[in-house]
Scaffold this active site. Structure first.
Site, PDB file in Angstrom:
ATOM      1  N   HIS A 180      48.359 -34.600 -19.194  1.00 22.12           N
ATOM      2  CA  HIS A 180      47.281 -34.963 -18.297  1.00 22.12           C
ATOM      3  C   HIS A 180      46.132 -35.777 -19.433  1.00 22.12           C
ATOM      4  O   HIS A 180      45.618 -35.469 -20.415  1.00 22.12           O
ATOM      5  CB  HIS A 180      46.184 -33.557 -18.226  1.00 22.12           C
ATOM      6  CG  HIS A 180      46.882 -32.619 -17.452  1.00 22.12           C
ATOM      7  ND1 HIS A 180      46.412 -32.758 -16.043  1.00 22.12           N
ATOM      8  CD2 HIS A 180      47.685 -31.429 -17.337  1.00 22.12           C
ATOM      9  CE1 HIS A 180      47.134 -31.552 -15.319  1.00 22.12           C
ATOM     10  NE2 HIS A 180      47.778 -30.876 -16.019  1.00 22.12           N
ATOM     11  N   CYS A 215      50.950 -34.944 -14.072  1.00 21.31           N
ATOM     12  CA  CYS A 215      51.517 -33.514 -14.147  1.00 21.31           C
ATOM     13  C   CYS A 215      52.370 -33.587 -12.943  1.00 21.31           C
ATOM     14  O   CYS A 215      53.343 -34.000 -12.611  1.00 21.31           O
ATOM     15  CB  CYS A 215      50.339 -32.565 -14.301  1.00 21.31           C
ATOM     16  SG  CYS A 215      51.035 -31.155 -15.069  1.00 21.31           S
ATOM     17  N   GLU A 266      43.487 -37.178 -18.348  1.00 17.25           N
ATOM     18  CA  GLU A 266      42.111 -36.743 -18.465  1.00 17.25           C
ATOM     19  C   GLU A 266      41.587 -35.570 -19.281  1.00 17.25           C
ATOM     20  O   GLU A 266      40.319 -35.445 -19.330  1.00 17.25           O
ATOM     21  CB  GLU A 266      41.765 -36.372 -16.885  1.00 17.25           C
ATOM     22  CG  GLU A 266      42.310 -35.020 -16.373  1.00 17.25           C
ATOM     23  CD  GLU A 266      43.605 -35.235 -16.063  1.00 17.25           C
ATOM     24  OE1 GLU A 266      43.965 -33.901 -15.755  1.00 17.25           O
ATOM     25  OE2 GLU A 266      44.597 -35.810 -16.344  1.00 17.25           O
TER      26      GLU A 266
END
EC number: 4.3.2.10
Length: 224
Positions: A204, A81, A206
């Protein structure tokens, strides 16, 4: 055991990144210690918030120097990001209304200087709905190791700024970077890059479920 350092420079979102990377079977440490950062097999640079604030935090922990030193030695770095955005020359978040004198040679230098690993400016997306938030597909290039097995999956984005052009000149002497694109409304932006030891995503991983974890496994597999 393979080790990954997550750079702690006050950006936030560290624990979800830590859990996601650890799920790939590597040893993870969240740290700002220069020796630990330099000696880890991989360095992950997260990023949440405004470009200028992230750069300020990076400078506090010698982030630009550590990133540059690792890459100079071929040591892997992964930006996420705003952690991807700061790899470019500069970002203009909160500086769009500032106009430099066109006669000034520094007129193009409006904004916050970044780490300068790639040429280009991180700009506000040209879209009526911002932030660009939610799940989106990507246009991954052939031969992508990052998107091996997951090129058709969706990934989670939340951002209003991105690199809308890829400005690094091709050099026939070295392998060309693999650049992934994503569209939002009528705009298009760089959503991932594989450039030797330097990988980065605007989304992202994650927060991208199984596809994001598979992407992180693809990265950590290159560290072993």
């Amino acid at each position: 055991m393979t080790t990954v350092a997550i750079l702690d420079y006050g950006s936030g979102n560290l624990r979800s990144a830590e859990r996601a990377v650890a799920s790939t079977g590597v040893d993870v440490v969240v740290t700002a210690d220069p020796d630990t950062v330099m000696n880890a097999d991989g360095l992950l640079v997260p990023g949440v918030g405004a470009y200028a604030a992230c750069m300020e935090g990076l400078h506090r922990v010698q982030g630009p120097r550590l990133i540059g030193s690792r890459l100079a030695g071929g040591r892997p770095v992964f930006g996420i990001c705003v952690g991807m955005q700061v790899l470019f020359d500069r970002g203009v978040e909160f500086a769009e209304g500032v106009h430099a004198d066109e006669a000034d040679p520094g007129a193009r230098a409006i904004g916050t200087p970044g780490c300068g690993e790639w040429p280009g400016t991180v700009e506000r997306l040209d879209a009526s709905i911002l932030p660009h938030m939610g799940w989106n597909t990507v246009e991954a290039p052939d031969g992508s190791e990052m998107f091996r097995g997951i090129a058709d999956e969706r990934f989670y984005f939340v951002h209003s700024y991105a690199a809308r052009r890829w400005e690094l000149d091709d050099d026939s002497r070295i392998a060309a970077p693999l650049v992934t694109w994503t569209g939002h409304e009528n705009d298009r932006f760089v959503s991932a890059v594989e450039n030797g030891p330097l990988w980065a995503t605007q989304f992202h991983p994650e927060k991208s479920g199984d596809a994001g974890l598979a992407l992180l496994r693809n990265w950590t597999a290159t560290l072993r």
